[in-house]
Design an enzyme around this catalytic site. Structure first.
Site, short mmCIF file in Angstrom:
data_model
loop_
_atom_site.label_atom_id
_atom_site.label_comp_id
_atom_site.label_asym_id
_atom_site.label_seq_id
_atom_site.Cartn_x
_atom_site.Cartn_y
_atom_site.Cartn_z
N CYS A 77 -5.04 2.01 -3.82
CA CYS A 77 -3.71 1.47 -4.07
C CYS A 77 -3.80 -0.05 -3.92
O CYS A 77 -4.20 -0.54 -2.86
CB CYS A 77 -2.72 2.04 -3.06
SG CYS A 77 -1.06 1.32 -3.10
N CYS A 187 -2.48 -1.97 -10.86
CA CYS A 187 -1.95 -0.84 -10.10
C CYS A 187 -2.72 0.39 -10.56
O CYS A 187 -2.94 0.58 -11.76
CB CYS A 187 -0.46 -0.67 -10.36
SG CYS A 187 0.26 0.84 -9.64
#
Length: 266
Positions: A77, A187
């Site tokens: 992440c 992302c």
């Protein structure tokens, strides 16, 4: 420590299902490794949360994976990496692999000296991203765009929806107007949008993500620490846990071979 064993799993966590894009790259490069994936979908997206909240959630996920005797933890992440990995490395005696937007490779590959980065607010506003960006030559123009709403649609299973296409056009147009020739997906959810993005930006723009680089770094650390699991008679296991609807996780993994997908509380 007892969990530093070759047969112990690689732990991977993300704010949701996006980090499965990283898991897939790791599984291609390291097919014999046992893996445990933690999807904190109930708290997605991390990108809109405060640094303190992101740190708290990252600690929670880390301690769960340590309890499961993981030998290495991949923070799959961008937002968690940029806001929490420094603390995690300082406070836990286990190797961590982080993920940052691939702006360095993009800065090398650009011909127009203009690159775009699509990422969450939490990543773009982080100290680590600012530090990385500062190492890029002043001749490179970095166009930042917050991908507001994209993670929520992916987590809702609306990857190929008209709503997604409309939102992507809104986010991508300002970068296209600036004549970018490289687009960094900042992302881990966003690689699942590559086909949709390609339809909008055409074939002349390079789309770059960090998945392969993270997989290679994971292998490097395992080799360095003599923790690489080699092929043996016992097949590897691939466990996936989510604290929300597991159907979204099942759909995103339908073309792979998960051993087990389960909804749990964590």
């Amino acid at each position: 420590m007892s969990y530093f064993s070759k047969n112990n799993p690689i732990g991977i966590f993300d704010s949701g299902i996006g980090g499965t894009s990283i898991w897939k790259e790791i599984n291609v490069l390291l097919p014999h490794e046992n893996t445990i994936y933690l999807s904190d979908s109930i708290n997605a997206p991390y990108g809109q949360k405060t640094k303190e909240e992101i740190l708290r959630l990252s600690i929670k996920n880390t301690e769960y994976l340590i309890k499961e005797k993981c030998k290495i933890i991949v923070v799959a992440c961008n937002t968690a990496t940029t806001n929490a990995i420094k603390y995690l490395r300082k406070n836990y005696d286990i190797p961590f692999i982080g993920i940052e937007p691939a702006i360095k490779p993009a800065s090398i590959q650009t011909k127009t000296n203009t690159i775009g980065i699509l990422a969450t607010k939490g990543t773009l506003n982080s100290e680590l991203f600012e530090k990385t960006s500062s190492t890029i030559s002043d001749t490179i123009n970095i166009i930042e765009q917050i991908g507001e709403g994209l993670v929520e649609l992916i987590e809702a299973g609306k990857i190929a929806s008209q709503e997604m296409e409309s939102l992507l056009k809104i986010h991508l147009q300002p970068m296209l107007d600036q004549k970018i020739d490289c687009l960094v997906l900042g992302c881990t959810h966003y690689p699942y949008l590559t086909k949709s993005i390609r339809k909008i930006v055409g074939n002349s723009i390079k789309i770059i993500d960090s998945g392969e680089a993270v997989a290679r770094q994971t292998k490097n650390i395992l080799v360095k620490r003599n923790l690489l699991r080699l092929k043996d008679s016992k097949s590897p296991f691939f466990y996936f846990y989510t604290n929300k609807d597991k159907k979204i996780l099942e759909d995103i993994l339908k073309d792979t071979s998960p051993t087990h997908i389960e909804k749990i509380d964590f």
